[in-house]
Motif scaffolding. Structure first.
Motif, PDB file in Angstrom:
ATOM      1  N   GLY A  92       4.061  24.115  16.128  1.00 22.61           N
ATOM      2  CA  GLY A  92       5.375  23.527  16.355  1.00 22.61           C
ATOM      3  C   GLY A  92       5.875  23.847  17.741  1.00 22.61           C
ATOM      4  O   GLY A  92       5.393  24.759  18.405  1.00 22.61           O
ATOM      5  N   ASP A  93       6.817  23.039  18.204  1.00 18.52           N
ATOM      6  CA  ASP A  93       7.426  23.227  19.511  1.00 18.52           C
ATOM      7  C   ASP A  93       6.369  23.190  20.607  1.00 18.52           C
ATOM      8  O   ASP A  93       6.367  23.994  21.519  1.00 18.52           O
ATOM      9  N   TYR A  94       5.428  22.252  20.475  1.00 15.09           N
ATOM     10  CA  TYR A  94       4.402  22.126  21.500  1.00 15.09           C
ATOM     11  C   TYR A  94       4.786  21.027  22.485  1.00 15.09           C
ATOM     12  O   TYR A  94       5.690  20.239  22.246  1.00 15.09           O
ATOM     13  N   SER A  95       4.094  20.985  23.633  1.00 17.16           N
ATOM     14  CA  SER A  95       4.452  20.065  24.713  1.00 17.16           C
ATOM     15  C   SER A  95       4.155  18.612  24.339  1.00 17.16           C
ATOM     16  O   SER A  95       3.452  18.326  23.374  1.00 17.16           O
ATOM     17  N   ALA A  96       4.668  17.698  25.139  1.00 15.51           N
ATOM     18  CA  ALA A  96       4.546  16.268  24.861  1.00 15.51           C
ATOM     19  C   ALA A  96       3.103  15.784  24.889  1.00 15.51           C
ATOM     20  O   ALA A  96       2.763  14.815  24.220  1.00 15.51           O
ATOM     21  N   GLU A  97       2.235  16.449  25.648  1.00 16.77           N
ATOM     22  CA  GLU A  97       0.833  16.020  25.702  1.00 16.77           C
ATOM     23  C   GLU A  97       0.139  16.160  24.355  1.00 16.77           C
ATOM     24  O   GLU A  97      -0.878  15.537  24.104  1.00 16.77           O
ATOM     25  N   LEU A  98       0.690  16.990  23.470  1.00 18.91           N
ATOM     26  CA  LEU A  98       0.103  17.205  22.152  1.00 18.91           C
ATOM     27  C   LEU A  98       0.899  16.506  21.058  1.00 18.91           C
ATOM     28  O   LEU A  98       0.744  16.815  19.897  1.00 18.91           O
ATOM     29  N   GLY A  99       1.739  15.552  21.401  1.00 20.68           N
ATOM     30  CA  GLY A  99       2.653  14.947  20.441  1.00 20.68           C
ATOM     31  C   GLY A  99       2.094  13.821  19.617  1.00 20.68           C
ATOM     32  O   GLY A  99       2.776  12.856  19.337  1.00 20.68           O
ATOM     33  N   HIS A 100       0.867  13.911  19.185  1.00 20.93           N
ATOM     34  CA  HIS A 100       0.238  12.844  18.401  1.00 20.93           C
ATOM     35  C   HIS A 100       0.635  12.887  16.930  1.00 20.93           C
ATOM     36  O   HIS A 100       0.739  11.858  16.280  1.00 20.93           O
ATOM     37  N   SER A 101       0.873  14.049  16.393  1.00 20.61           N
ATOM     38  CA  SER A 101       1.117  14.153  14.961  1.00 20.61           C
ATOM     39  C   SER A 101       2.323  15.029  14.672  1.00 20.61           C
ATOM     40  O   SER A 101       2.822  15.739  15.534  1.00 20.61           O
ATOM     41  N   LEU A 102       2.769  14.986  13.422  1.00 19.02           N
ATOM     42  CA  LEU A 102       3.932  15.767  13.009  1.00 19.02           C
ATOM     43  C   LEU A 102       3.594  17.206  12.688  1.00 19.02           C
ATOM     44  O   LEU A 102       4.424  18.084  12.786  1.00 19.02           O
ATOM     45  N   SER A 103       2.390  17.439  12.284  1.00 17.50           N
ATOM     46  CA  SER A 103       1.992  18.748  11.784  1.00 17.50           C
ATOM     47  C   SER A 103       1.347  19.570  12.895  1.00 17.50           C
ATOM     48  O   SER A 103       1.815  19.547  14.027  1.00 17.50           O
ATOM     49  N   GLY A 104       0.270  20.281  12.621  1.00 18.63           N
ATOM     50  CA  GLY A 104      -0.369  21.142  13.593  1.00 18.63           C
ATOM     51  C   GLY A 104      -1.351  20.417  14.493  1.00 18.63           C
ATOM     52  O   GLY A 104      -1.890  19.374  14.143  1.00 18.63           O
ATOM     53  N   VAL A 105      -1.571  20.988  15.670  1.00 17.64           N
ATOM     54  CA  VAL A 105      -2.589  20.509  16.596  1.00 17.64           C
ATOM     55  C   VAL A 105      -3.673  21.576  16.634  1.00 17.64           C
ATOM     56  O   VAL A 105      -3.431  22.705  17.043  1.00 17.64           O
ATOM     57  N   ILE A 106      -4.859  21.220  16.170  1.00 19.40           N
ATOM     58  CA  ILE A 106      -5.968  22.155  16.052  1.00 19.40           C
ATOM     59  C   ILE A 106      -6.994  21.787  17.123  1.00 19.40           C
ATOM     60  O   ILE A 106      -7.524  20.685  17.111  1.00 19.40           O
ATOM     61  N   ASN A 107      -7.250  22.704  18.060  1.00 21.28           N
ATOM     62  CA  ASN A 107      -8.162  22.429  19.168  1.00 21.28           C
ATOM     63  C   ASN A 107      -9.266  23.479  19.194  1.00 21.28           C
ATOM     64  O   ASN A 107      -8.998  24.671  19.117  1.00 21.28           O
ATOM     65  N   ALA A 108     -10.490  23.022  19.306  1.00 19.45           N
ATOM     66  CA  ALA A 108     -11.638  23.915  19.439  1.00 19.45           C
ATOM     67  C   ALA A 108     -12.360  23.560  20.734  1.00 19.45           C
ATOM     68  O   ALA A 108     -12.466  22.393  21.093  1.00 19.45           O
ATOM     69  N   VAL A 109     -12.813  24.587  21.423  1.00 23.80           N
ATOM     70  CA  VAL A 109     -13.567  24.409  22.658  1.00 23.80           C
ATOM     71  C   VAL A 109     -14.997  24.858  22.384  1.00 23.80           C
ATOM     72  O   VAL A 109     -15.219  25.945  21.851  1.00 23.80           O
ATOM     73  N   VAL A 110     -15.959  24.021  22.733  1.00 24.08           N
ATOM     74  CA  VAL A 110     -17.368  24.300  22.490  1.00 24.08           C
ATOM     75  C   VAL A 110     -17.913  25.140  23.639  1.00 24.08           C
ATOM     76  O   VAL A 110     -17.512  24.979  24.791  1.00 24.08           O
TER      77      VAL A 110
END
Length: 166
Positions: A92-110
């Motif tokens: 929550g309270d993440y920047s506009a670049e991550l504003g695709h969904s209402l819930s969580g933004v889950i990011n993994a780096v390989v």
């Protein structure tokens, strides 16, 4: 979460996306809930973040969208946890670049490649011979339930070799 922590986590089913369940405010689907293969178990990638509707998460792999759009909120590509260098969930309270969904933004780096050949092998197993006897089963003189589960595999990485080109 760093790669060392990801490698040491006992993930049932070896799904990197289930690491999101370690975050406060994240809940699995209710038992018996079924949507495109999700079954409400802790290994399920179908979870609710901060009370939002199930499946409103945004999965990203190396910052790029990794969603099965037609199947409502599951990651399309599931690399093994051994290939993950970093895992991050923003709730929550993440920047506009991550504003695709209402819930969580889950990011993994390989993990990135190297100039040397490297890899690892793993075998995660559970066996009833290693389990303690259940108190209530012992009271009824019933035999211990059989449990044999093996999850094995490996990863390999290194330089790309293309004859006469690279």
């Amino acid at each position: 979460i760093s790669s060392i922590t990801v490698d040491d986590m006992p993930l049932n089913g070896r799904q990197w996306s289930s690491l999101g369940l370690l975050t406060p405010g994240v809940n699995t689907a209710p038992p018996g809930y079924n949507n495109e293969g999700s079954n409400g178990t802790p290994s399920s990638t179908y979870y609710s973040v901060n009370g939002q509707a199930l499946g409103n998460n945004d999965f990203r792999l190396n910052g790029v969208g990794d969603m099965l759009e037609f199947y409502s909120g599951a990651p399309a590509i599931q690399p093994p946890p051994d290939a993950i260098a970093e895992f991050k969930i923003e709730t929550g309270d993440y920047s506009a670049e991550l504003g695709h969904s209402l819930s969580g933004v889950i990011n993994a780096v390989v993990k990135t490649g190297t100039n040397r050949l490297h890899g690892d092998l793993f075998d995660y197993f559970r066996n009833d011979a290693l389990d303690a006897e259940d108190y209530f089963t012992a009271q009824q003189k019933a035999p211990k339930a059989e449990l044999r589960q093996n999850q094995y595999g490996g990863t390999v990485g290194g330089p790309i070799y293309i004859p006469h080109v690279y």
